[in-house]
Motif scaffolding. Structure first.
Motif, PDB file in Angstrom:
ATOM      1  N   SER A 256       0.953  -1.073   0.042  1.00 45.01           N
ATOM      2  CA  SER A 256      -0.191  -0.044   0.303  1.00 45.01           C
ATOM      3  C   SER A 256       0.931   1.140  -0.026  1.00 45.01           C
ATOM      4  O   SER A 256       1.587   1.287   0.747  1.00 45.01           O
ATOM      5  CB  SER A 256      -0.880  -0.079   1.215  1.00 45.01           C
ATOM      6  OG  SER A 256      -1.503   1.163   1.364  1.00 45.01           O
ATOM      7  N   LYS A 257       0.846   2.077  -0.982  1.00 38.23           N
ATOM      8  CA  LYS A 257       1.691   3.295  -1.059  1.00 38.23           C
ATOM      9  C   LYS A 257       0.623   4.336  -1.757  1.00 38.23           C
ATOM     10  O   LYS A 257       0.000   4.098  -2.604  1.00 38.23           O
ATOM     11  CB  LYS A 257       2.910   2.926  -1.722  1.00 38.23           C
ATOM     12  CG  LYS A 257       2.877   2.753  -3.236  1.00 38.23           C
ATOM     13  CD  LYS A 257       4.233   2.534  -3.736  1.00 38.23           C
ATOM     14  CE  LYS A 257       4.234   2.745  -5.406  1.00 38.23           C
ATOM     15  NZ  LYS A 257       3.413   1.501  -5.978  1.00 38.23           N
ATOM     16  N   GLY A 258       0.941   5.535  -1.413  1.00 37.09           N
ATOM     17  CA  GLY A 258       0.243   6.835  -2.028  1.00 37.09           C
ATOM     18  C   GLY A 258       1.095   7.060  -3.414  1.00 37.09           C
ATOM     19  O   GLY A 258       2.126   6.464  -3.699  1.00 37.09           O
ATOM     20  N   VAL A 259       0.441   8.403  -4.057  1.00 32.28           N
ATOM     21  CA  VAL A 259       1.075   8.577  -5.134  1.00 32.28           C
ATOM     22  C   VAL A 259       2.666   9.397  -4.986  1.00 32.28           C
ATOM     23  O   VAL A 259       2.645  10.190  -3.827  1.00 32.28           O
ATOM     24  CB  VAL A 259       0.082   9.600  -5.856  1.00 32.28           C
ATOM     25  CG1 VAL A 259       0.852  10.135  -7.117  1.00 32.28           C
ATOM     26  CG2 VAL A 259      -0.994   9.138  -6.362  1.00 32.28           C
TER      27      VAL A 259
ATOM     28  N   ASN B 290       5.720  11.694  -5.370  1.00 33.00           N
ATOM     29  CA  ASN B 290       6.034  13.150  -5.703  1.00 33.00           C
ATOM     30  C   ASN B 290       7.340  13.731  -5.903  1.00 33.00           C
ATOM     31  O   ASN B 290       8.250  14.319  -4.994  1.00 33.00           O
ATOM     32  CB  ASN B 290       5.263  13.964  -4.371  1.00 33.00           C
ATOM     33  CG  ASN B 290       4.062  14.042  -4.179  1.00 33.00           C
ATOM     34  OD1 ASN B 290       3.054  14.453  -5.095  1.00 33.00           O
ATOM     35  ND2 ASN B 290       3.541  13.451  -3.002  1.00 33.00           N
TER      36      ASN B 290
ATOM     37  N   ASP C 256       8.612   8.608   0.925  1.00 34.37           N
ATOM     38  CA  ASP C 256       7.746   9.498   1.072  1.00 34.37           C
ATOM     39  C   ASP C 256       8.372  10.636   2.284  1.00 34.37           C
ATOM     40  O   ASP C 256       7.953  11.794   2.157  1.00 34.37           O
ATOM     41  CB  ASP C 256       6.435   9.023   2.091  1.00 34.37           C
ATOM     42  CG  ASP C 256       5.752   8.209   1.353  1.00 34.37           C
ATOM     43  OD1 ASP C 256       5.652   8.250  -0.004  1.00 34.37           O
ATOM     44  OD2 ASP C 256       4.872   7.232   1.852  1.00 34.37           O
TER      45      ASP C 256
ATOM     46  N   ASP D  12       7.918   3.370  -8.532  1.00 32.57           N
ATOM     47  CA  ASP D  12       7.125   4.317  -9.121  1.00 32.57           C
ATOM     48  C   ASP D  12       7.402   4.212 -10.827  1.00 32.57           C
ATOM     49  O   ASP D  12       6.639   4.525 -11.622  1.00 32.57           O
ATOM     50  CB  ASP D  12       7.300   5.582  -8.699  1.00 32.57           C
ATOM     51  CG  ASP D  12       7.063   5.665  -7.170  1.00 32.57           C
ATOM     52  OD1 ASP D  12       5.814   5.517  -6.593  1.00 32.57           O
ATOM     53  OD2 ASP D  12       8.014   5.922  -6.342  1.00 32.57           O
TER      54      ASP D  12
END
Length: 502
Positions: free
Chosen positions: A246-249, A251, A449, A469
């Motif tokens: 589980s990982k966010g977008v 940046n 992050d 990514d």
């Protein structure tokens, strides 16, 4: 009718460590049984006892109802048992035929008959659906084909039970799918199969029955129809495990690691990294996918100052790093989780506390001039042992006392506890159980992050796709493509890994 293999109450210890504790299981003709368990659960010890490479302290092993003499490999082979090892037992400079018939050469009178030998190999190849060129040299063959040769070598002995130890560790996804079909075909011909693997997806696709080991004991037997990957993982570690990353977008920001025209020779003085250009930005994970042996190890070692760079540059935040100087590379802002934690990540005879400051031992607050600050070293160790869930009786214990997963946590704790700009993680989850894998994945994402640029090198394509990514595919010492991980096509990446352009 008796099962093909019966293991009854087998126990094997190494000093105070009980590797197998009263284990019993069976394999029938034509059945595929997966042995599943954490690193150190006792899987390899068990199959080595079955194959006669080890002698159990207690218990009995029967093949077709016949009791085997402990440690008698020749008798086991004579009774139809073969083993395909994780590290191939092939002679690279010899041909396919020479490897398969080695020790059992067909003769015309006093002389070896090459014609008969090649005919035998072709017949085996056709019977089991394993296409190979009998005249090709092993060193010229791709890894997947070498594994076919290894399997044919075992099958040439009239094998009725075949043991596979981590058979897909160095294969592309396509080669893995082909091997699954090969194993199923063997079972359909009546061959009993034992497969050791830690890849749950393959267990679900392959096995008729799953025997799960934990701490040297059988903790459960199930089937793919009765369970799923999450259930198998829970049986292995004794608790629920989150398998999905589980990982966010991401940046991404400025480039923090830049590799320009890098060329590197391997230990045989062969050019292995051939003009690689890479850029890793802050706040992203760039994964390198590739079959092992395509230059990934040499690339990482050259970036981290462990191997001489023949040509090219490595820059951290625009600043050139020194060649062959790991400490200088670290001081420039690069952390490194090495592929071989035993050789390059830890000093086993040092305490856990000392291992947690190996790259800062001469810096404050851990040292003041010639004097070590034992209070600061101890406080740092207590903090990191708790934060990174390192299972130990004391930070003063030797690193050699830890399990494989906890040794890896020590390396990760040391490298991620500093505010550095780049993290190079080489095979970060190799040889650790699914519970530790879950923890390590979370730490890599947390580093991203916080703004670090992460270069991830892994032989596990699923790990690369789920964590990265962007994905750089490496084949033949070159970066052949860079793709976005979102919606990445596993088969397409696998073809690129195999050196195919489409």
């Amino acid at each position: 009718m008796a099962p093909l293999l019966q293991v009854k109450n087998v126990t094997k210890s190494f000093g105070p460590v009980i590797a197998n504790n009263d284990i019993s299981f069976e394999v029938s003709a034509g059945e595929i049984v997966a042995l599943l368990g954490e690193n150190g659960a006792g899987k390899s010890t068990l199959v080595k006892s079955v194959f006669g490479l080890l002698s159990p302290d207690q218990g009995e092993i029967y093949i077709d109802g016949k009791l085997m003499v402990p440690g008698d490999t020749a008798a086991v082979i004579a009774n139809g048992v073969g083993m395909v090892h994780q590290h191939f037992q092939l002679v690279p400079v010899m041909s396919v035929t020479e490897n398969i018939i080695l020790g059992d050469e067909p003769k015309d009178g006093l002389f070896i008959s090459r014609k008969k030998a090649e005919s035998k190999v072709r017949a085996l190849s056709e019977k089991f659906g394993l296409a190979v060129d009998p005249t090709a040299n092993i060193e010229d063959l791709p890894v997947g084909t070498q594994q076919r040769v290894e399997i044919l070598k075992a099958l040439s002995k009239d094998v009725r039970l075949l043991i596979f130890d981590e058979p897909t560790a160095v294969l592309t996804p396509q080669e893995t799918d082909e091997l699954i079909l090969v194993i199923k075909n063997l079972a359909s011909l009546g061959v009993g199969v034992i497969v050791i693997t830690h890849k749950l997806r393959e267990v679900m696709a392959l096995a008729d029955r799953v025997v799960v080991l934990r701490n040297g004991k059988v903790v459960g037997t199930t089937t793919p129809k009765e369970s799923d990957e999450a259930g198998l993982a829970q049986m292995m570690v004794g608790r629920s495990v989150v398998l999905e990353v589980s990982k966010g977008v991401a940046n991404p920001g400025r480039p923090v690691l830049t590799v320009k025209g890098l060329e590197v020779f391997d230990d045989r003085n062969l050019l292995t990294v051939k003009g690689v250009d890479l850029e890793v930005r802050s706040g992203e994970i760039l994964g390198i996918a590739g079959v092992e042996g395509n230059g990934q190890r040499e690339l990482v070692e050259a970036i981290c100052g462990m191997r001489l760079r023949a040509r090219g540059q490595v820059l951290v935040s625009g600043v050139k790093t020194k060649d062959m100087h790991p400490h200088a590379v670290h001081e420039a802002g690069l952390s490194h989780i090495p592929e071989d934690r035993e050789k390059h990540g830890l000093v086993s005879s040092y305490s856990i506390a000392d291992n947690l400051i190996l790259n800062q031992f001469d810096q404050e607050p851990f040292a003041r001039g010639w004097f070590r600050n034992m209070g600061a070293i101890g406080k740092n160790a207590d903090l990191l042992v708790q934060r990174f869930d390192i299972r130990t009786t004391s930070p003063a214990a030797l690193a050699s006392s830890l399990s494989g997963g906890n040794k890896q946590k020590v390396v990760i704790a040391r490298e991620l506890s500093q505010d550095l700009q780049v993290l190079v993680a080489a095979q970060p989850t190799r040889g650790v159980d699914v519970g530790s894998i879950e923890f390590i994945h979370k730490q890599l994402i947390a580093a991203r992050d916080k703004g670090a640029g992460v270069l991830l090198v892994s032989a596990e394509l699923d790990e690369i796709i789920s964590l990265s990514d962007r994905i750089a595919v490496m084949s033949g010492g070159k970066i052949v493509a860079i793709v976005d991980s979102k919606g990445a096509d596993r088969d397409y990446i696998g073809r690129l890994m195999a050196g195919l352009n489409k």
